[in-house]
Scaffold this motif. Structure first.
Motif, PDB file in Angstrom:
ATOM      1  N   MET A   1     -29.454 -20.223  14.831  1.00  0.00           N
ATOM      2  CA  MET A   1     -28.631 -19.086  14.396  1.00  0.00           C
ATOM      3  C   MET A   1     -28.582 -18.355  12.913  1.00  0.00           C
ATOM      4  O   MET A   1     -28.713 -17.043  13.151  1.00  0.00           O
ATOM      5  N   VAL A   2     -28.731 -19.231  12.072  1.00  0.00           N
ATOM      6  CA  VAL A   2     -28.943 -18.644  10.882  1.00  0.00           C
ATOM      7  C   VAL A   2     -30.313 -17.774  10.767  1.00  0.00           C
ATOM      8  O   VAL A   2     -30.579 -16.806  10.225  1.00  0.00           O
ATOM      9  N   LYS A   3     -31.497 -18.532  11.289  1.00  0.00           N
ATOM     10  CA  LYS A   3     -32.778 -17.704  11.457  1.00  0.00           C
ATOM     11  C   LYS A   3     -32.713 -16.250  12.026  1.00  0.00           C
ATOM     12  O   LYS A   3     -33.400 -15.728  11.825  1.00  0.00           O
ATOM     13  N   ILE A   4     -31.816 -16.359  13.333  1.00  0.00           N
ATOM     14  CA  ILE A   4     -31.831 -15.167  14.049  1.00  0.00           C
ATOM     15  C   ILE A   4     -31.085 -14.418  13.018  1.00  0.00           C
ATOM     16  O   ILE A   4     -31.771 -12.995  12.978  1.00  0.00           O
ATOM     17  N   PHE A   5     -30.206 -14.629  12.300  1.00  0.00           N
ATOM     18  CA  PHE A   5     -29.443 -13.471  11.343  1.00  0.00           C
ATOM     19  C   PHE A   5     -30.185 -12.904  10.434  1.00  0.00           C
ATOM     20  O   PHE A   5     -30.633 -11.891  10.243  1.00  0.00           O
TER      21      PHE A   5
ATOM     22  N   TYR B   1     -33.030 -10.503  11.876  1.00  0.00           N
ATOM     23  CA  TYR B   1     -32.425  -9.310  12.190  1.00  0.00           C
ATOM     24  C   TYR B   1     -31.939  -8.430  10.740  1.00  0.00           C
ATOM     25  O   TYR B   1     -32.275  -7.224  10.447  1.00  0.00           O
TER      26      TYR B   1
ATOM     27  N   TYR C   1     -37.565 -16.463  17.311  1.00  0.00           N
ATOM     28  CA  TYR C   1     -36.061 -16.526  16.937  1.00  0.00           C
ATOM     29  C   TYR C   1     -35.646 -15.047  17.432  1.00  0.00           C
ATOM     30  O   TYR C   1     -36.204 -14.261  17.235  1.00  0.00           O
ATOM     31  N   GLY C   2     -34.467 -15.329  18.301  1.00  0.00           N
ATOM     32  CA  GLY C   2     -33.794 -13.824  18.687  1.00  0.00           C
ATOM     33  C   GLY C   2     -34.712 -13.591  20.068  1.00  0.00           C
ATOM     34  O   GLY C   2     -35.072 -14.442  20.924  1.00  0.00           O
TER      35      GLY C   2
END
Length: 128
Positions: free
Chosen positions: A1-5, A8, A126-127
């Motif tokens: 989740m942190v890597k997706i943030f 983006y 990621y994402g």
């Protein structure tokens, strides 16, 4: 989740930075070294690539390629950072910072941005 943030965030950062090349070209043009021809074209092409790569990193299919593109783009910007230091870290009627800030930008912030993009060159997605 942190890597997706952070993926983006990186994409949005580059999309907005690229757009800024067209909204405020007078900010970027004095930062382009005198020895490079066609500063208006360089500014526009830089802005287009920043926006495309920022958008590309948001999509799994293009993410890895866009991350490598961001790294190449950041490496191409190094002469501009060096030029800014050479002219005293101050552009008349433009960006003026203490010289040490320009050095921090070149030696610390720029490598952090490169590393940030490098994280997304790995095969993991990621994402989207």
């Amino acid at each position: 989740m942190v890597k997706i943030f952070f993926k983006y965030l990186l994409g949005i950062f580059f999309i907005f930075a690229g757009r800024n090349h067209f909204e405020n070209p007078e900010f970027y043009l004095p930062l382009i070294p005198d020895y490079l021809p066609f500063p208006d074209l360089i500014n526009s092409v830089s802005g287009i690539f920043e926006m495309l790569l920022g958008l590309g990193i948001l999509f799994k299919k293009y993410s890895k390629m866009a991350a490598w593109g961001i790294i190449v783009l950041l490496l191409l910007f190094i002469p501009s950072h060096i030029y800014f230091i050479q002219i005293g870290a101050c552009v008349e009627n433009g960006l003026c910072v203490p010289k040490w800030v320009a050095w921090i930008r070149l030696l610390l912030i720029h490598p952090i941005l490169i590393f940030w993009a490098y994280i997304f060159t790995k095969n993991k997605s990621y994402g989207k």
